[in-house]
Design a protein around this motif. Structure first.
Motif, PDB file in Angstrom:
ATOM      1  N   LEU A  33       5.060   1.059 113.918  1.00 28.60           N
ATOM      2  CA  LEU A  33       4.109   1.614 112.948  1.00 28.60           C
ATOM      3  C   LEU A  33       3.934   3.112 113.135  1.00 28.60           C
ATOM      4  N   TRP A  34       3.800   3.543 114.396  1.00 24.88           N
ATOM      5  CA  TRP A  34       3.683   4.979 114.655  1.00 24.88           C
ATOM      6  C   TRP A  34       4.929   5.726 114.179  1.00 24.88           C
ATOM      7  N   GLY A  35       6.091   5.115 114.369  1.00 28.28           N
ATOM      8  CA  GLY A  35       7.314   5.754 113.899  1.00 28.28           C
ATOM      9  C   GLY A  35       7.336   5.911 112.394  1.00 28.28           C
ATOM     10  N   VAL A  36       6.876   4.896 111.672  1.00 30.08           N
ATOM     11  CA  VAL A  36       6.831   4.965 110.207  1.00 30.08           C
ATOM     12  C   VAL A  36       5.873   6.063 109.754  1.00 30.08           C
ATOM     13  N   LEU A  44      17.488   5.343 111.894  1.00 27.48           N
ATOM     14  CA  LEU A  44      18.221   4.715 112.986  1.00 27.48           C
ATOM     15  C   LEU A  44      17.260   4.248 114.073  1.00 27.48           C
ATOM     16  N   GLY A  45      16.316   5.109 114.456  1.00 33.06           N
ATOM     17  CA  GLY A  45      15.355   4.750 115.492  1.00 33.06           C
ATOM     18  C   GLY A  45      14.430   3.631 115.047  1.00 33.06           C
ATOM     19  N   LEU A  46      13.984   3.680 113.780  1.00 32.31           N
ATOM     20  CA  LEU A  46      13.081   2.652 113.269  1.00 32.31           C
ATOM     21  C   LEU A  46      13.784   1.297 113.166  1.00 32.31           C
ATOM     22  N   THR A  47      15.035   1.317 112.730  1.00 34.21           N
ATOM     23  CA  THR A  47      15.787   0.067 112.619  1.00 34.21           C
ATOM     24  C   THR A  47      16.033  -0.549 113.994  1.00 34.21           C
ATOM     25  N   ASP A  48      16.282   0.308 114.990  1.00 31.61           N
ATOM     26  CA  ASP A  48      16.460  -0.196 116.355  1.00 31.61           C
ATOM     27  C   ASP A  48      15.177  -0.856 116.863  1.00 31.61           C
ATOM     28  N   LEU A  49      14.025  -0.224 116.641  1.00 28.74           N
ATOM     29  CA  LEU A  49      12.751  -0.809 117.039  1.00 28.74           C
ATOM     30  C   LEU A  49      12.515  -2.142 116.341  1.00 28.74           C
ATOM     31  N   PHE A  50      12.837  -2.193 115.051  1.00 26.75           N
ATOM     32  CA  PHE A  50      12.640  -3.416 114.281  1.00 26.75           C
ATOM     33  C   PHE A  50      13.508  -4.549 114.829  1.00 26.75           C
ATOM     34  N   SER A  51      14.781  -4.243 115.115  1.00 23.57           N
ATOM     35  CA  SER A  51      15.679  -5.295 115.619  1.00 23.57           C
ATOM     36  C   SER A  51      15.217  -5.794 116.987  1.00 23.57           C
ATOM     37  N   ARG A  52      14.705  -4.891 117.837  1.00 18.57           N
ATOM     38  CA  ARG A  52      14.186  -5.312 119.141  1.00 18.57           C
ATOM     39  C   ARG A  52      12.945  -6.191 118.978  1.00 18.57           C
ATOM     40  N   ARG A 122       7.398  -7.731 105.411  1.00 20.95           N
ATOM     41  CA  ARG A 122       6.948  -6.432 104.884  1.00 20.95           C
ATOM     42  C   ARG A 122       7.669  -5.281 105.577  1.00 20.95           C
ATOM     43  N   LEU A 123       7.856  -5.393 106.876  1.00 21.70           N
ATOM     44  CA  LEU A 123       8.549  -4.336 107.609  1.00 21.70           C
ATOM     45  C   LEU A 123      10.000  -4.216 107.146  1.00 21.70           C
ATOM     46  N   ALA A 124      10.658  -5.361 106.903  1.00 17.24           N
ATOM     47  CA  ALA A 124      12.038  -5.332 106.430  1.00 17.24           C
ATOM     48  C   ALA A 124      12.137  -4.640 105.075  1.00 17.24           C
ATOM     49  N   GLN A 125      11.186  -4.922 104.188  1.00 18.24           N
ATOM     50  CA  GLN A 125      11.166  -4.243 102.891  1.00 18.24           C
ATOM     51  C   GLN A 125      10.941  -2.747 103.044  1.00 18.24           C
ATOM     52  N   LEU A 126      10.001  -2.401 103.926  1.00 15.86           N
ATOM     53  CA  LEU A 126       9.668  -0.998 104.121  1.00 15.86           C
ATOM     54  C   LEU A 126      10.849  -0.208 104.673  1.00 15.86           C
ATOM     55  N   LEU A 127      11.585  -0.829 105.596  1.00 16.22           N
ATOM     56  CA  LEU A 127      12.702  -0.135 106.233  1.00 16.22           C
ATOM     57  C   LEU A 127      14.007  -0.287 105.469  1.00 16.22           C
ATOM     58  N   GLY A 128      14.022  -1.182 104.471  1.00 12.03           N
ATOM     59  CA  GLY A 128      15.224  -1.387 103.690  1.00 12.03           C
ATOM     60  C   GLY A 128      16.360  -1.990 104.491  1.00 12.03           C
ATOM     61  N   VAL A 129      16.034  -2.950 105.348  1.00 10.48           N
ATOM     62  CA  VAL A 129      17.074  -3.531 106.212  1.00 10.48           C
ATOM     63  C   VAL A 129      17.761  -4.723 105.565  1.00 10.48           C
ATOM     64  N   GLY A 130      17.384  -5.068 104.345  1.00 10.75           N
ATOM     65  CA  GLY A 130      18.082  -6.164 103.674  1.00 10.75           C
ATOM     66  C   GLY A 130      17.121  -7.109 102.982  1.00 10.75           C
TER      67      GLY A 130
END
Length: 430
Positions: A33-36, A44-52, A122-130
């Motif tokens: 959330l802080w990253g967003v 790249l950093g946000l997607t890595d955090l999301f996958s973790r 919601r996070l996936a939509q926000l980050l556009g990960v699919g």
């Protein structure tokens, strides 16, 4: 729906339930959330955090289909969080909880409901990960009977506060709500309770025979559960007769009524006061199990145990009793040579009495004798009932007797081992 900046404010305002997000998944979520908010272009950093975060949640839980793993995780943390509200709810009815505490808990549950609603979908939509991933989470059936699932899918978490308080009262909080059996271990120089995640599931109905012995131990345990002063119990006698199994079966039978089991090794007996400090004041009732208790003649540990059971300044709390098992009635080994020749010791009888007096610290002493031939076969037949065996009838008894001759004689343990050896399929669950 609240955005990341508002959610961070909600999290910062938590007082009672702050510990709910104090784990790895909670840390990753807040970092995301802080990253967003601060650096939304760092895809790249946000997607890595999301996958973790996704990996952590899916490793921690087997989430039912259609339930957002973040909401499920948050609900699970709330159910067992130890805080001023949950501790008060654990020990008293809803109407007796202080109103100010109820209001604060209600406000924080509402905030946590907002945080739960902003889950992986919601996070996936926000980050556009699919889109496929975004659609894979969320939904769920609000009518599910399981409180964890209903909390995870509720539109208003605060509305479930009275039911949540009832859960704390019925099941307990923290590790005493999540687990029923524990070991006391010293780690890094400090003693602590370590939960047993997969305890032995033996039930009282599985223990064939020994009716009077079981009745005596159960009656004492009922006193403990009723808040009355229960006796310390010594279960002694022949090996393989189910002494340890009976103690373990008690927590499976009465766990829903608040009974918990703590296994204390002989080498940890000195930590007994620390164990008392952990359980004192808890609404749960505790059996402190010391298995296979005995002392060699030269060991002085029995003197410490005597003073711990009765003799220290600190009183044993009403919510704890010691249940020890042993193959010996006299817990300190003795020899004829212990009797000194005349003139060698002034008061030899005192020394003998000191060694024998440890057993007196146990107000209830229950003896278990190995079964005879017919009793052994009765146990075999009872254990075999409902199982699909490679043998039946006369062949079963013949092979059972042959097994006993080469595997330790007639005992409940030998009967169980024999039946296990010829079982083709376990009984179907009821």
């Amino acid at each position: 729906m609240s955005g990341p900046d508002i959610l961070l404010d909600r999290i910062a305002g938590l007082i009672l339930y702050r510990g709910v997000l104090a784990d790895e998944a909670g840390g990753l979520y807040q970092e995301l959330l802080w990253g967003v908010v601060r650096n939304p272009l760092d895809r790249l950093g946000l997607t890595d955090l999301f996958s973790r975060l996704v990996r952590r949640l899916l490793l921690d839980h087997r989430v039912p289909p259609g339930i957002d793993p973040w909401a499920y995780h948050l609900a699970d943390r709330v159910l067992f969080d130890e805080n001023p509200f949950s501790l008060e709810a654990e020990g008293r009815p809803w109407e007796d909880i202080r109103p100010a505490l109820r209001r604060q808990a209600e406000a924080e549950l509402a905030a946590l409901g907002e945080v739960a609603a902003f889950g992986l979908g919601r996070l996936a939509q926000l980050l556009g990960v699919g889109q496929a991933l975004a659609e894979g989470f969320g939904g769920g059936a609000p009518g599910d009977e399981n409180l964890r699932l209903r909390l995870a899918t509720a539109a208003a978490w605060a509305s479930l506060l009275p039911e949540l308080a009832g859960h704390y009262r019925c099941h307990g909080v923290s590790i005493f709500g999540r687990y029923r059996a524990f070991r006391w271990q010293r780690l890094d120089g400090r003693g602590r309770l370590v939960p047993v995640e997969y305890p032995d599931q033996v039930r009282l109905a599985d223990l064939v025979g020994y009716g009077p012995q079981k009745a005596a131990v159960i009656a004492n345990t009922e006193r403990l559960l009723a808040g009355l002063l229960a006796q310390n119990v010594l279960l002694y006698g022949d090996r393989g007769t189910g002494k340890s199994s009976l103690v373990k079966a008690l927590v499976n039978e009465f766990g829903d009524r608040g009974l918990r089991l703590i296994e204390l090794g002989r080498e940890e007996l000195r930590d007994y006061p620390e164990v008392l400090a952990v359980v004192r004041g808890r609404p749960q009732k505790f059996i402190l199990m010391i298995d296979d208790l005995s002392f060699e003649e030269a060991e002085m540990g029995y003197k410490s145990l005597k003073s711990l059971l009765e003799g220290t300044l600190e009183a044993r709390p009403r919510n704890l009793a010691v249940y020890a098992t042993s193959n010996r009635r006299h817990l300190v080994r003795e020899f004829f040579g212990d009797r000194p020749p005349p003139g060698d010791e002034i008061h030899p009888a005192d020394t003998q009495q000191e060694k024998l007096s440890l057993v007196d610290r146990f107000g209830l002493r229950v003896r278990f004798l190995a079964p005879d031939r017919d009793g052994y076969l009765e146990i075999v037949r009872a254990l075999a009932a409902g199982r699909r065996l490679a043998l039946d009838g006369h062949d079963l008894e013949t092979e059972a007797l042959r097994w006993a001759l080469s595997n330790g004689g007639w005992s409940g343990r030998t009967a169980r081992q024999f039946v296990d050896s010829v079982t083709v399929a376990e009984p179907s669950p009821a």
